[in-house]
Motif scaffolding. Sequence first.
Motif, mmCIF file in Angstrom:
data_model
loop_
_atom_site.group_PDB
_atom_site.id
_atom_site.type_symbol
_atom_site.label_atom_id
_atom_site.label_comp_id
_atom_site.label_asym_id
_atom_site.label_seq_id
_atom_site.Cartn_x
_atom_site.Cartn_y
_atom_site.Cartn_z
ATOM 1 N N GLY A 138 49.978 32.074 38.119
ATOM 2 C CA GLY A 138 50.987 32.251 38.429
ATOM 3 C C GLY A 138 52.324 33.237 37.375
ATOM 4 O O GLY A 138 53.124 33.567 36.936
ATOM 5 N N ASP A 139 51.753 32.916 35.870
ATOM 6 C CA ASP A 139 52.407 33.316 35.010
ATOM 7 C C ASP A 139 52.160 34.759 34.376
ATOM 8 O O ASP A 139 51.094 35.244 33.871
ATOM 9 N N PHE A 140 52.616 35.926 34.974
ATOM 10 C CA PHE A 140 52.230 36.985 35.228
ATOM 11 C C PHE A 140 52.794 37.740 33.876
ATOM 12 O O PHE A 140 51.999 39.119 33.454
ATOM 13 N N ASP A 141 53.612 36.904 32.825
ATOM 14 C CA ASP A 141 54.291 38.054 31.624
ATOM 15 C C ASP A 141 53.390 36.903 30.224
ATOM 16 O O ASP A 141 52.616 37.739 29.671
ATOM 17 N N ALA A 142 52.339 36.700 30.965
ATOM 18 C CA ALA A 142 51.059 35.501 29.643
ATOM 19 C C ALA A 142 49.809 36.379 30.723
ATOM 20 O O ALA A 142 48.809 37.014 29.671
ATOM 21 N N ALA A 143 50.013 36.519 31.228
ATOM 22 C CA ALA A 143 48.585 37.873 31.584
ATOM 23 C C ALA A 143 49.133 38.779 31.611
ATOM 24 O O ALA A 143 47.967 40.118 30.545
ATOM 25 N N LYS A 179 52.463 45.539 32.024
ATOM 26 C CA LYS A 179 53.552 44.342 32.477
ATOM 27 C C LYS A 179 53.721 45.181 34.470
ATOM 28 O O LYS A 179 53.638 44.306 34.950
ATOM 29 N N LEU A 180 53.651 46.970 34.665
ATOM 30 C CA LEU A 180 54.345 46.821 35.141
ATOM 31 C C LEU A 180 53.345 46.813 36.895
ATOM 32 O O LEU A 180 53.861 46.635 37.545
ATOM 33 N N PRO A 181 51.879 46.890 36.469
ATOM 34 C CA PRO A 181 51.012 46.476 37.831
ATOM 35 C C PRO A 181 51.188 45.283 38.891
ATOM 36 O O PRO A 181 51.271 45.194 39.837
ATOM 37 N N ARG A 184 53.607 44.050 41.777
ATOM 38 C CA ARG A 184 52.561 43.337 43.301
ATOM 39 C C ARG A 184 51.441 42.888 42.630
ATOM 40 O O ARG A 184 50.454 42.476 42.439
ATOM 41 N N THR A 185 52.326 41.294 43.215
ATOM 42 C CA THR A 185 51.601 39.988 42.491
ATOM 43 C C THR A 185 50.483 39.874 43.677
ATOM 44 O O THR A 185 49.642 39.252 43.006
ATOM 45 N N GLU A 186 50.518 40.552 44.686
ATOM 46 C CA GLU A 186 49.605 39.876 45.817
ATOM 47 C C GLU A 186 48.161 40.966 44.654
ATOM 48 O O GLU A 186 47.120 40.186 45.945
ATOM 49 N N ARG A 187 48.368 41.755 44.253
ATOM 50 C CA ARG A 187 47.082 42.282 44.189
ATOM 51 C C ARG A 187 47.296 42.173 42.859
ATOM 52 O O ARG A 187 46.279 42.745 41.651
ATOM 53 N N ALA A 188 47.582 41.440 41.911
ATOM 54 C CA ALA A 188 47.299 41.240 40.242
ATOM 55 C C ALA A 188 45.889 40.689 39.995
ATOM 56 O O ALA A 188 45.682 41.018 38.374
ATOM 57 N N MET A 189 45.483 40.440 41.383
ATOM 58 C CA MET A 189 44.514 39.731 40.891
ATOM 59 C C MET A 189 43.252 40.745 39.962
ATOM 60 O O MET A 189 42.069 40.568 39.511
ATOM 61 N N LEU A 223 48.021 53.128 40.213
ATOM 62 C CA LEU A 223 48.468 53.016 41.478
ATOM 63 C C LEU A 223 49.292 51.311 42.000
ATOM 64 O O LEU A 223 50.532 51.825 42.748
ATOM 65 N N ARG A 224 49.050 50.751 41.219
ATOM 66 C CA ARG A 224 49.342 49.625 41.079
ATOM 67 C C ARG A 224 50.778 49.209 40.920
ATOM 68 O O ARG A 224 51.785 49.181 41.614
ATOM 69 N N THR A 225 51.158 50.060 40.171
ATOM 70 C CA THR A 225 52.569 50.247 40.112
ATOM 71 C C THR A 225 53.176 50.998 40.896
ATOM 72 O O THR A 225 54.704 51.808 41.134
ATOM 73 N N GLY A 226 52.612 51.950 41.799
ATOM 74 C CA GLY A 226 52.998 53.449 42.217
ATOM 75 C C GLY A 226 52.838 54.585 41.961
ATOM 76 O O GLY A 226 53.663 55.566 42.671
ATOM 77 N N ILE A 227 52.331 55.038 41.427
ATOM 78 C CA ILE A 227 51.793 55.928 40.439
ATOM 79 C C ILE A 227 50.676 56.841 40.263
ATOM 80 O O ILE A 227 49.665 55.577 40.727
#
Length: 232
Positions: A138-143, A179-181, A184-189, A223-227
């Motif tokens: 769950g470390d999205f900054d590192a990802a 970082k933007l995508p 949507r953490t449920e789609r991060a993978m 798209l995951r960002t909403g664009i």
Amino acid sequence: MNSISRAVPEVALLGIRSLIAEHGYGPGDVLPSQRDLALQLGVSRASLREALSSLSALGVISVQPGKGVFIRAPLETAPTGEGLNWPFAAQAAPAEIFQLRYALEGFAAGLAAVLLTADELDALEDNVRSMREQLRNGDFDAAAQLDFDFHRRILVASGNHAMAGILTASADIFLESQKLPFIRTERAMETWHEHRKILRALARHSSASAQKTMHEHVRSAALRTGIAFVTP
């Protein structure tokens, strides 16, 4: 921006969104057939399919072959890319950065597939492995940082110093776009899965496949960002 100056797939996408809103379509409702939609909107079937693909990726609709196009979620719940926490608005909009990345990184991936060394490929494999671990934690900054490094390594491996220099000069903006995508953490993978596909194309030294998978990745990230990132 008026409709004339927009790319045709974007006109189709905006038309479908307007149709959903005007007719009050809700979850489970079915839209007109693709043939009828194309006629109503005045666009080609190819442009319509691209627009439907974008809306499907945003979670608005579900395209079920042989059955039709169904509404999945209320229109207002779909991300639009508006209101993002974007600190570089004075320099470029997020959509413009994704467009730049689409053009730049797709070409770079095609070059890198031919030129990258075994050591560079190993480093990319380590990066992809590390990203999976950080996403599981769950470390999205590192990802996001690993995401940036993955793309940087491909640009360097392309052998084009001018393209790598663009990334170096605009590193903060590129990193912020990566970082933007993850909002949507449920789609991060999905980012990790897409990086794996790019890596496989690079490992096969397939220039066409590497360019194609990179293009798909950047468009999907937008798209995951909403664009709704449309291509010419």
